[in-house]
Enzyme design. Structure first.
Site, PDB file in Angstrom:
ATOM      1  N   GLY A   1       0.818  -1.214   0.000  1.00 12.39           N
ATOM      2  CA  GLY A   1       0.000   0.000   0.000  1.00 12.39           C
ATOM      3  C   GLY A   1       0.848   1.258   0.000  1.00 12.39           C
ATOM      4  N   GLN A   2       0.145   2.387   0.151  1.00  7.93           N
ATOM      5  CA  GLN A   2       0.832   3.686   0.047  1.00  7.93           C
ATOM      6  C   GLN A   2       1.919   3.826   1.113  1.00  7.93           C
ATOM      7  OE1 GLN A   2      -1.310   7.182   1.206  1.00  7.93           O
ATOM      8  NE2 GLN A   2      -0.025   8.568   0.016  1.00  7.93           N
TER       9      GLN A   2
ATOM     10  N   ASP B   1       1.291  -9.003   1.734  1.00  6.49           N
ATOM     11  CA  ASP B   1       0.080  -8.305   1.293  1.00  6.49           C
ATOM     12  C   ASP B   1      -0.827  -9.336   0.657  1.00  6.49           C
ATOM     13  OD1 ASP B   1      -1.805  -6.327   0.112  1.00  6.49           O
ATOM     14  OD2 ASP B   1      -0.226  -4.903   0.583  1.00  6.49           O
ATOM     15  N   ILE B   2      -2.044  -8.910   0.363  1.00  7.88           N
ATOM     16  CA  ILE B   2      -2.999  -9.826  -0.253  1.00  7.88           C
ATOM     17  C   ILE B   2      -2.671 -10.045  -1.738  1.00  7.88           C
ATOM     18  CG2 ILE B   2      -4.722  -8.037  -0.799  1.00  7.88           C
ATOM     19  CD1 ILE B   2      -6.571 -10.422   0.674  1.00  7.88           C
TER      20      ILE B   2
ATOM     21  N   ASP C   1      -3.532 -12.868   3.860  1.00 11.94           N
ATOM     22  CA  ASP C   1      -4.816 -12.220   4.098  1.00 11.94           C
ATOM     23  C   ASP C   1      -4.862 -11.819   5.573  1.00 11.94           C
ATOM     24  OD1 ASP C   1      -7.413 -11.554   4.665  1.00 11.94           O
ATOM     25  OD2 ASP C   1      -8.301 -13.432   3.907  1.00 11.94           O
TER      26      ASP C   1
ATOM     27  N   TYR D   1     -14.772   4.160   8.848  1.00 11.84           N
ATOM     28  CA  TYR D   1     -13.320   4.124   9.024  1.00 11.84           C
ATOM     29  C   TYR D   1     -12.940   4.750  10.369  1.00 11.84           C
ATOM     30  CZ  TYR D   1      -8.435   5.385   7.941  1.00 11.84           C
ATOM     31  OH  TYR D   1      -7.077   5.553   7.949  1.00 11.84           O
TER      32      TYR D   1
ATOM     33  N   LYS E   1     -11.158   3.030  13.611  1.00 14.08           N
ATOM     34  CA  LYS E   1      -9.886   3.513  14.168  1.00 14.08           C
ATOM     35  C   LYS E   1     -10.057   3.906  15.641  1.00 14.08           C
ATOM     36  CE  LYS E   1      -7.145   2.944  10.676  1.00 14.08           C
ATOM     37  NZ  LYS E   1      -6.092   1.907  10.760  1.00 14.08           N
TER      38      LYS E   1
HETATM   39  N1  SER Z   1      -5.983   9.574   4.539  1.00 14.51           N
HETATM   40  C1  SER Z   1      -7.006   8.821   5.190  1.00 14.51           C
HETATM   41  C2  SER Z   1      -8.288   8.923   4.469  1.00 14.51           C
HETATM   42  O1  SER Z   1      -8.498   9.917   3.816  1.00 14.51           O
HETATM   43  C3  SER Z   1      -7.193   9.328   6.585  1.00 14.51           C
HETATM   44  O2  SER Z   1      -6.508   8.532   7.466  1.00 14.51           O
HETATM   45  O3  SER Z   1      -9.091   8.059   4.572  1.00 14.51           O
END
Ligand code: SER
Length: 317
Positions: free
Chosen positions: A12-13, A35-36, A53, A143, A147
């Site tokens: 990922g990023q 990673d997956i 996974d 999200y 978190k």
């Molecule tokens: N960069 C993330 C998002 O925009 C925030 O943690 O979902």
């Protein structure tokens, strides 16, 4: 004991750049990327890789045992905009992967865990300016809820079971090596690519929407330095506020125009505007600065120069 590290979500990023940075630090073979799906050529060629996974406990535990891992960075997650479209999938990925890693740490099989949190833990009722470490937290996205719950569980596992888990509330992260996927702050990466490719960009956030942001080099440095800090200095065991810069689409466009004067920006806010409006504009990160010496290096001008140069080089634009 030498670190044997597992990065989950290495393609990922954040994971891509974290893998490179940690491999440079502790040696390629001491950092297992997973990673997956497979990542870019450089990542795949630079050291061990496992398909994994993150929601599957046996797979996670199996890779940890196979490679005799003692530190895990759990970077797999579904970000804010995508999780609004797939709420249960987002919740399950974000929570189950965390429980797997925390429970493996509780069983004594790994010694240290890094887990990323986000400015998304804050919500519309949180003070927007210089948001404190401890404040009202009523996140309004799937999200953000995941978190926020994750932070509570991290602190719980630390207090009840002595799990050495460390975490940062990342702001929007800007990088040129790997694209972000499915976040509300992604506009601040897309804009650079489009500025170079087409000379124009339509922002999905309004011109005056100010959000906390950070260049990836700073985020990686922060992550590694938090993980290297002596345990007694890590006083916050939910997640640390971390800040570098704050800007709006309009100010970001102005900084790009200093390099590409003909660059044009227009605005077509979509469902992500509401998410952005629920997040802080700026963050008070004095705890991170005091506890483990955090200092950012990149301001807006330095970041813009580096982004434009980096995209030209890596993506041949
Ligand atoms: N960069 C993330 C998002 O925009 C925030 O943690 O979902």
């Amino acid at each position: 004991m030498a670190s044997k590290i597992l990065i989950i979500g290495a393609c990922g990023q954040i994971g891509t750049e974290l893998t490179t940075a940690l491999r440079e630090k502790v040696g390629n073979n001491n950092v297992i990327a997973s990673d997956i799906r497979e990542g870019d050529e450089e990542l795949m060629a630079s050291g061990p890789f496992e398909i994994l996974d993150a929601t599957n406990f046996e797979q996670v535990e199996g890779v940890i045992e196979k490679h005799d891992i003692n530190e895990v960075y759990l970077m797999a997650a579904m970000l804010s905009a995508t999780a609004e479209k797939f709420p249960m999938k987002g919740w399950e990925l974000n929570m189950n992967s965390l429980f797997h890693v925390l429970n493996i740490a509780k069983a004594g099989k790994i010694q240290k865990v890094f887990w990323p949190s986000s400015i998304a833990v804050f919500g519309p009722t949180t003070p927007k300016l210089d948001t404190p470490q401890q404040t009202v937290m009523e996140p309004s996205t799937v999200y953000g809820i995941s978190k926020q719950a994750g932070e509570r569980w991290c602190e719980y596992y630390y207090k009840k079971f002595g799990v050495d888990v460390r975490s940062i509330r990342y702001p929007g992260l800007i990088s040129y090596k790997t694209l972000p996927g499915g976040g509300t702050t992604d506009y601040a990466v897309e804009i650079y690519h489009e500025a170079l490719k087409t000379g124009k960009y339509t922002s999905f956030l309004k011109e005056d929407t100010e959000l906390p942001m950070m260049f990836m080099d700073d985020a990686i440095r922060a992550t590694i330095s938090l993980m290297e800090a002596p345990a007694e200095k890590v006083k916050v065991r939910s997640s640390y506020n971390l800040s570098a810069l704050n800007f709006t689409p309009k100010t970001l466009a102005a900084s790009i125009r200093k390099h590409i004067p003909e660059f044009e920006i227009s605005y077509a806010p979509d469902f992500r505007q509401e998410i952005a409006d629920s997040w802080p504009s700026s963050i008070d990160d004095s705890h991170a600065r005091e506890d483990w010496g955090w200092q950012h290096e990149y301001d807006l001008e330095k970041m813009t120069s580096e982004m434009l140069e980096g995209i030209r080089e890596v993506h041949h634009v």
